[in-house]
Design a protein around this motif. Structure first.
Motif, PDB file in Angstrom:
ATOM      1  N   TYR A 207      33.348  45.108  36.185  1.00 34.64           N
ATOM      2  CA  TYR A 207      34.739  44.864  36.540  1.00 34.64           C
ATOM      3  C   TYR A 207      35.061  43.381  36.585  1.00 34.64           C
ATOM      4  O   TYR A 207      34.236  42.558  36.956  1.00 34.64           O
ATOM      5  CB  TYR A 207      35.047  45.489  37.912  1.00 34.64           C
ATOM      6  N   ARG A 208      36.271  43.076  36.189  1.00 35.91           N
ATOM      7  CA  ARG A 208      36.761  41.708  36.293  1.00 35.91           C
ATOM      8  C   ARG A 208      37.186  41.463  37.737  1.00 35.91           C
ATOM      9  O   ARG A 208      37.341  42.390  38.525  1.00 35.91           O
ATOM     10  CB  ARG A 208      37.972  41.502  35.364  1.00 35.91           C
ATOM     11  N   ASP A 209      37.428  40.223  38.086  1.00 32.81           N
ATOM     12  CA  ASP A 209      37.942  39.984  39.425  1.00 32.81           C
ATOM     13  C   ASP A 209      39.403  40.440  39.458  1.00 32.81           C
ATOM     14  O   ASP A 209      40.007  40.755  38.426  1.00 32.81           O
ATOM     15  CB  ASP A 209      37.780  38.524  39.838  1.00 32.81           C
ATOM     16  N   THR A 210      39.973  40.490  40.645  1.00 31.34           N
ATOM     17  CA  THR A 210      41.298  41.071  40.832  1.00 31.34           C
ATOM     18  C   THR A 210      42.366  40.423  39.957  1.00 31.34           C
ATOM     19  O   THR A 210      43.163  41.114  39.311  1.00 31.34           O
ATOM     20  CB  THR A 210      41.716  40.954  42.316  1.00 31.34           C
ATOM     21  N   GLN A 211      42.383  39.121  39.927  1.00 32.89           N
ATOM     22  CA  GLN A 211      43.415  38.423  39.155  1.00 32.89           C
ATOM     23  C   GLN A 211      43.243  38.650  37.660  1.00 32.89           C
ATOM     24  O   GLN A 211      44.212  38.842  36.934  1.00 32.89           O
ATOM     25  CB  GLN A 211      43.378  36.920  39.473  1.00 32.89           C
ATOM     26  N   GLN A 212      42.008  38.642  37.208  1.00 30.80           N
ATOM     27  CA  GLN A 212      41.754  38.883  35.788  1.00 30.80           C
ATOM     28  C   GLN A 212      42.134  40.302  35.393  1.00 30.80           C
ATOM     29  O   GLN A 212      42.708  40.538  34.323  1.00 30.80           O
ATOM     30  CB  GLN A 212      40.277  38.632  35.471  1.00 30.80           C
ATOM     31  N   SER A 213      41.821  41.263  36.258  1.00 22.58           N
ATOM     32  CA  SER A 213      42.163  42.665  35.986  1.00 22.58           C
ATOM     33  C   SER A 213      43.668  42.855  35.915  1.00 22.58           C
ATOM     34  O   SER A 213      44.182  43.519  35.014  1.00 22.58           O
ATOM     35  CB  SER A 213      41.570  43.573  37.062  1.00 22.58           C
ATOM     36  N   LEU A 214      44.382  42.267  36.873  1.00 26.24           N
ATOM     37  CA  LEU A 214      45.830  42.397  36.885  1.00 26.24           C
ATOM     38  C   LEU A 214      46.454  41.740  35.654  1.00 26.24           C
ATOM     39  O   LEU A 214      47.373  42.279  35.037  1.00 26.24           O
ATOM     40  CB  LEU A 214      46.405  41.778  38.159  1.00 26.24           C
TER      41      LEU A 214
END
Length: 202
Positions: free
Chosen positions: A3-10
């Motif tokens: 998983y990417r970090d939250t900001q990258q995922s968003l």
């Protein structure tokens, strides 16, 4: 899954949803870094909205002008998650601004093996389309003017008057080559309709 970090995922999810009127599929969410538990969390937090089975939406993105067509395109997706439906017939005429047709239902062309049942207000036409016969719009694909005119000429979904006006509109605006359109119309029209359009077909 990594998983990417939250900001990258968003950011990854937003980049996909922005091209689809704010919508995204469960598979697209997973590819951006959101598994099912993440989807549930964000649905409960109202960061995401559930639009249909396996289909979600980012409410921060404004609804697109043709939101209904985007939703139907995504509804038509196959096992590979790719949309199979192409906006066609009278609906494509409306998008290309040919004649004054105001369709009361959305017309989609889908592959011959398509098995989903059309939702209310949608008409399915089964045919194989080539990439040369379609073009991309925001969040969906539509048949090009030539294919659109040939499709509606094959059946009685529009009146002879509407078809004649659409032909003249397409030619005068340079959307189709007159010689090609006349030749192809002559091939697909019924004998009765061909007689009515004797001056338009080659």
């Amino acid at each position: 899954m990594r998983y990417r970090d939250t900001q990258q995922s968003l950011k990854a999810l937003y980049s996909v949803a922005a091209t689809q009127g704010g919508y995204f599929t469960a598979k697209q969410a997973a590819e951006a870094g959101y598994d099912y538990s993440h989807l549930v969390y964000h649905l409960q937090a109202r960061n995401f909205e559930r639009a249909a089975h396996g289909l979600y939406r980012l409410p921060t993105i404004p609804l697109a002008e043709h939101d209904d067509l985007i939703r139907l395109s995504l509804w038509s997706r196959g096992q590979d998650d790719a949309p199979q439906g192409i906006v066609s017939h009278a609906s494509a005429m409306f998008l290309h601004q040919l004649s004054d047709v105001l369709p009361t239902k959305v017309h989609l062309t889908v592959p011959p093996g398509f098995r989903k049942v059309a939702p209310r207000g949608c008409v399915l036409h089964k045919s194989r389309l080539t990439t040369a016969e379609t073009e991309a719009h925001e969040g969906f694909a539509v048949t090009k003017p030539l294919r659109t005119l040939l499709d509606v000429a094959r059946n009685s979904s529009i009146t002879d008057e509407q078809l004649e006006r659409a032909v003249h509109d397409a030619i005068s605006r340079g959307l189709v080559r007159e010689s090609v359109l006349k030749r192809e119309l002559g091939k697909v029209m019924s004998p009765t309709r061909r007689d009515c359009f004797a001056s338009l077909v080659g």
